[in-house]
Design a protein around this motif. Structure first.
Motif, PDB file in Angstrom:
ATOM      1  N   PRO A 267       0.814  -1.209   0.000  1.00  0.00           N
ATOM      2  CA  PRO A 267       0.000   0.000   0.000  1.00  0.00           C
ATOM      3  C   PRO A 267       0.853   1.268   0.000  1.00  0.00           C
ATOM      4  O   PRO A 267       0.392   2.330  -0.445  1.00  0.00           O
ATOM      5  N   GLY A 268       2.112   1.154   0.461  1.00  0.00           N
ATOM      6  CA  GLY A 268       2.991   2.323   0.488  1.00  0.00           C
ATOM      7  C   GLY A 268       3.287   2.824  -0.916  1.00  0.00           C
ATOM      8  O   GLY A 268       3.259   4.035  -1.186  1.00  0.00           O
ATOM      9  N   THR A 269       3.549   1.896  -1.843  1.00  0.00           N
ATOM     10  CA  THR A 269       3.937   2.289  -3.205  1.00  0.00           C
ATOM     11  C   THR A 269       2.853   1.987  -4.237  1.00  0.00           C
ATOM     12  O   THR A 269       3.041   2.248  -5.423  1.00  0.00           O
ATOM     13  N   ASN A 270       1.738   1.412  -3.783  1.00  0.00           N
ATOM     14  CA  ASN A 270       0.652   1.015  -4.696  1.00  0.00           C
ATOM     15  C   ASN A 270       1.166   0.046  -5.760  1.00  0.00           C
ATOM     16  O   ASN A 270       0.898   0.204  -6.946  1.00  0.00           O
ATOM     17  N   ARG A 271       1.894  -0.948  -5.321  1.00  0.00           N
ATOM     18  CA  ARG A 271       2.468  -1.934  -6.252  1.00  0.00           C
ATOM     19  C   ARG A 271       1.944  -3.321  -5.926  1.00  0.00           C
ATOM     20  O   ARG A 271       1.762  -3.668  -4.753  1.00  0.00           O
ATOM     21  N   VAL A 272       1.744  -4.110  -6.996  1.00  0.00           N
ATOM     22  CA  VAL A 272       1.386  -5.522  -6.840  1.00  0.00           C
ATOM     23  C   VAL A 272       2.637  -6.337  -7.126  1.00  0.00           C
ATOM     24  O   VAL A 272       3.251  -6.177  -8.186  1.00  0.00           O
ATOM     25  N   PHE A 273       3.003  -7.213  -6.191  1.00  0.00           N
ATOM     26  CA  PHE A 273       4.160  -8.084  -6.384  1.00  0.00           C
ATOM     27  C   PHE A 273       3.665  -9.445  -6.866  1.00  0.00           C
ATOM     28  O   PHE A 273       2.794 -10.051  -6.229  1.00  0.00           O
ATOM     29  N   THR A 274       4.191  -9.907  -7.995  1.00  0.00           N
ATOM     30  CA  THR A 274       3.768 -11.200  -8.548  1.00  0.00           C
ATOM     31  C   THR A 274       4.996 -11.982  -8.986  1.00  0.00           C
ATOM     32  O   THR A 274       6.111 -11.439  -9.040  1.00  0.00           O
ATOM     33  N   THR A 275       4.753 -13.254  -9.363  1.00  0.00           N
ATOM     34  CA  THR A 275       5.857 -14.078  -9.860  1.00  0.00           C
ATOM     35  C   THR A 275       6.348 -13.601 -11.227  1.00  0.00           C
ATOM     36  O   THR A 275       7.376 -14.055 -11.717  1.00  0.00           O
ATOM     37  N   MET A 276       5.610 -12.693 -11.879  1.00  0.00           N
ATOM     38  CA  MET A 276       6.037 -12.166 -13.178  1.00  0.00           C
ATOM     39  C   MET A 276       6.609 -10.748 -13.053  1.00  0.00           C
ATOM     40  O   MET A 276       6.769 -10.047 -14.056  1.00  0.00           O
ATOM     41  N   GLY A 277       6.850 -10.313 -11.814  1.00  0.00           N
ATOM     42  CA  GLY A 277       7.405  -8.971 -11.606  1.00  0.00           C
ATOM     43  C   GLY A 277       6.470  -8.145 -10.743  1.00  0.00           C
ATOM     44  O   GLY A 277       5.413  -8.619 -10.324  1.00  0.00           O
ATOM     45  N   ASP A 278       6.886  -6.907 -10.442  1.00  0.00           N
ATOM     46  CA  ASP A 278       5.996  -6.052  -9.650  1.00  0.00           C
ATOM     47  C   ASP A 278       5.531  -4.875 -10.500  1.00  0.00           C
ATOM     48  O   ASP A 278       6.263  -4.361 -11.352  1.00  0.00           O
ATOM     49  N   PHE A 279       4.281  -4.491 -10.265  1.00  0.00           N
ATOM     50  CA  PHE A 279       3.597  -3.553 -11.163  1.00  0.00           C
ATOM     51  C   PHE A 279       2.869  -2.492 -10.342  1.00  0.00           C
ATOM     52  O   PHE A 279       2.117  -2.820  -9.419  1.00  0.00           O
ATOM     53  N   ALA A 280       3.064  -1.228 -10.704  1.00  0.00           N
ATOM     54  CA  ALA A 280       2.397  -0.136  -9.992  1.00  0.00           C
ATOM     55  C   ALA A 280       1.179   0.319 -10.778  1.00  0.00           C
ATOM     56  O   ALA A 280       1.104   0.159 -11.995  1.00  0.00           O
ATOM     57  N   GLY A 281       0.225   0.888 -10.074  1.00  0.00           N
ATOM     58  CA  GLY A 281      -0.958   1.426 -10.750  1.00  0.00           C
ATOM     59  C   GLY A 281      -1.590   2.506  -9.903  1.00  0.00           C
ATOM     60  O   GLY A 281      -1.380   2.548  -8.689  1.00  0.00           O
ATOM     61  N   LYS A 282      -2.369   3.360 -10.542  1.00  0.00           N
ATOM     62  CA  LYS A 282      -3.110   4.375  -9.791  1.00  0.00           C
ATOM     63  C   LYS A 282      -4.243   3.680  -9.023  1.00  0.00           C
ATOM     64  O   LYS A 282      -4.481   3.935  -7.844  1.00  0.00           O
ATOM     65  N   VAL A 283      -4.946   2.785  -9.744  1.00  0.00           N
ATOM     66  CA  VAL A 283      -5.999   1.985  -9.114  1.00  0.00           C
ATOM     67  C   VAL A 283      -5.574   0.526  -9.173  1.00  0.00           C
ATOM     68  O   VAL A 283      -5.209   0.021 -10.235  1.00  0.00           O
ATOM     69  N   ILE A 284      -5.615  -0.131  -7.998  1.00  0.00           N
ATOM     70  CA  ILE A 284      -5.314  -1.568  -7.950  1.00  0.00           C
ATOM     71  C   ILE A 284      -6.611  -2.285  -7.592  1.00  0.00           C
ATOM     72  O   ILE A 284      -7.230  -1.986  -6.569  1.00  0.00           O
ATOM     73  N   ASN A 285      -7.005  -3.226  -8.437  1.00  0.00           N
ATOM     74  CA  ASN A 285      -8.246  -3.976  -8.211  1.00  0.00           C
ATOM     75  C   ASN A 285      -7.902  -5.464  -8.099  1.00  0.00           C
ATOM     76  O   ASN A 285      -7.929  -6.201  -9.079  1.00  0.00           O
ATOM     77  N   PRO A 286      -7.591  -5.900  -6.868  1.00  0.00           N
ATOM     78  CA  PRO A 286      -7.185  -7.295  -6.711  1.00  0.00           C
ATOM     79  C   PRO A 286      -8.403  -8.189  -6.471  1.00  0.00           C
ATOM     80  O   PRO A 286      -9.112  -8.029  -5.483  1.00  0.00           O
ATOM     81  N   ILE A 287      -8.652  -9.133  -7.362  1.00  0.00           N
ATOM     82  CA  ILE A 287      -9.757 -10.084  -7.137  1.00  0.00           C
ATOM     83  C   ILE A 287      -9.143 -11.294  -6.424  1.00  0.00           C
ATOM     84  O   ILE A 287      -8.328 -12.012  -7.012  1.00  0.00           O
ATOM     85  N   PRO A 288      -9.519 -11.493  -5.149  1.00  0.00           N
ATOM     86  CA  PRO A 288      -8.832 -12.534  -4.365  1.00  0.00           C
ATOM     87  C   PRO A 288      -9.230 -13.938  -4.782  1.00  0.00           C
ATOM     88  O   PRO A 288     -10.262 -14.151  -5.426  1.00  0.00           O
TER      89      PRO A 288
END
Ligand SMILES: Cc1cc2nc3c(=O)[nH]c(=O)nc-3n(C[C@H](O)[C@H](O)[C@H](O)COP(=O)(O)OP(=O)(O)OC[C@H]3O[C@@H](n4cnc5c(N)ncnc54)[C@H](O)[C@@H]3O)c2cc1C
Length: 445
Positions: A267-288
């Motif tokens: 939440p600090g950097t608004n980044r999603v960390f994944t096995t394919m790399g980490d990605f930032a976005g203005k809006v993050i919509n994670p479907i659990p």
């Protein structure tokens, strides 16, 4: 004889496959089926959950079972908000109030008793369910249709952070919150969404969301992008239609990354960390990732969904009647809708079909009879691709007595009774609206 019968059956099923997507749209929207006084079926059925599966089973238990089948439907909510079409709330094309249904017509038209409350305990041997407010209900047969629960995502495990990153995979206030976040984007921003490992609720739904958000951004925030991080190795449903949508209709706006297993969100950097790399976005919509709700887990009713799997996430049922496979421990207990595993996708149209097979089986049991031997069902789904076009997907399923699950019907060796639109069209969009209206009438009126 057998061969001739097979040909007759398979021709009928092929016809069903072709017309499946029209099946609901062609039925009358105002017809209220009568509740017969006495069909020979007698008993009390309690239904937990009044969503797509629960509302439908409650209605058809009365329509097919008659007035001597008492039905009590328990839902924690004062009304039902449809997930189906809720992606269009994100673009402002629909509103939550327009997707809200009550159970008043089911009560008035079919004499269903409705309780508002939360079921937290099931005693399958005593055949009693208990609510958090202290009420209890004794049943002859129980139908459990509670939908799904969501897994936590590392990094956003508090209520405040979950609210900041709304998944909106259960329509409600979070859907409006996500819509507002999208509206606040500018032309240089990125919408990043994640798709959980299958099985999850509504296989085409996340791809549909990517399309309608991309379409809205193109028209209202030109330059903004959509990044789809999919935990699956490829598009899970309507592959041809969404491939076309991603690479042609929304080319340059949607970027698709498969095999991106979500590890955490910062939440600090608004980044999603994944096995394919980490990605930032203005809006993050994670479907659990998803699983059957706690009420089923607490009752010990979860199984591993497939051979070789150890995690107990869903309830595997016999698709002949939707009874729990362990009928000695859970006598007279049926599980339908997204919480159950039965060979068909987790979708609202399918939940409506399961509910009818289950209602028919229960009605027969309550008459001292056996369920019908070879149920057939269809799935039908429309997906908006832009504000005025949609694609569709359909399949016909038939009961397989060996696995006790539904299987896609094969009308000739290797020829599966399934199809998808490919190209999205305006006609499909109009049919989608009719299909949705009729599905909701069939379930809630
Ligand atoms: C964005 C999105 C788009 C979708 N689009 C489509 C589509 O186009 N076509 C399609 O076929 N499907 C679609 N779906 C999927 C569809 O919404 C679900 O498959 C369907 O709602 C499942 O029905 P259900 O009855 O199992 O669960 P739900 O409809 O979620 O109903 C469960 C009910 O149980 C109640 N409940 C739960 N636990 C308890 C408890 N312990 N006590 C009392 N009440 C309880 C809840 O309040 C709820 O009302 C979509 C889903 C999403 C998220």
């Amino acid at each position: 004889m057998k061969r001739r019968q097979f040909l007759v059956d398979s021709t009928a099923l092929l016809a069903a496959a072709i017309t499946a997507k029209h099946a609901l749209a062609d039925s009358s929207s105002t017809y209220v089926a009568p509740v017969p006084a006495d069909t020979g079926a007698v008993g009390h059925v309690v239904v937990i959950g009044g969503g797509m599966a629960g509302a439908t089973v409650a209605k058809y238990l009365r329509v097919w079972g008659g007035a001597r089948v008492k039905v009590t439907m328990i839902d924690r909510s004062p009304n039902y908000v449809s997930n189906i079409m809720s992606n269009l709330v994100l673009t402002g094309a629909r509103t939550l109030s327009g997707l809200t249904y009550t159970w008043d017509r089911l009560a008035a038209n079919y004499g269903i008793t409705r309780w508002q409350g939360e079921v937290d305990r099931i005693d399958a041997q005593a055949k009693v369910v208990s609510l958090t407010d202290g009420r209890t209900a004794q049943y002859d047969r129980l139908v459990i249709a509670p939908g799904i629960a969501f897994d936590d995502i590392a990094g956003i495990e508090t209520d405040a952070l979950r609210a900041r990153y709304p998944h909106a995979w259960q329509a409600g206030a979070a859907t409006n919150a996500l819509r507002d976040q999208i509206r606040a984007m500018t032309g240089s921003d990125r919408f990043v969404m994640t798709i959980p490992k299958a099985p999850y609720r509504c296989p085409p739904g996340p791809y549909e969301r990517a399309c309608v958000v991309a379409d809205w951004l193109k028209r209202n925030r030109p330059g903004a992008k959509v990044l789809v991080l999919d935990e699956n190795p490829g598009i899970v449903a309507e592959r041809e239609s969404f491939n076309l949508a991603f690479t042609k209709v929304h080319a340059g706006v949607i970027e698709y990354v498969p095999n991106a297993i979500v590890q955490s969100i910062d939440p600090g950097t608004n980044r999603v960390f994944t096995t394919m790399g980490d990605f930032a976005g203005k809006v993050i919509n994670p479907i659990p990732r998803q699983r059957a709700p706690k009420v089923l887990r607490d009752a010990g009713m979860l199984n591993a969904a497939n051979a070789g799997e150890t995690e107990l996430k869903w309830t595997k049922v016999d698709a002949l009647s939707y009874e729990h496979l362990d009928s000695a421990r859970f006598p007279g207990v049926h599980v339908i809708g997204d919480a159950a595993t039965h060979g068909m996708p987790k979708a609202g149209h399918v939940a409506n079909m399961e509910a009818k097979i289950c209602a028919d089986a229960i009605t027969r049991y309550l008459r001292g009879d056996r369920p019908m031997s070879g149920p057939v069902a269809n799935s039908a789904c429309y997906s908006p691709i832009t504000a005025s076009t949609a694609s569709w997907l359909t399949a016909v399923y038939q009961y397989d007595p060996t696995s006790r699950q539904m299987k896609v019907f094969e009308y000739a060796p290797g020829q599966l009774a399934t199809g998808e639109a490919g190209l999205a069209s305006k006609d499909n969009f109009e049919e989608m609206n009719k299909w949705f209206r009729q599905l909701m009438v069939d379930s809630f009126a």
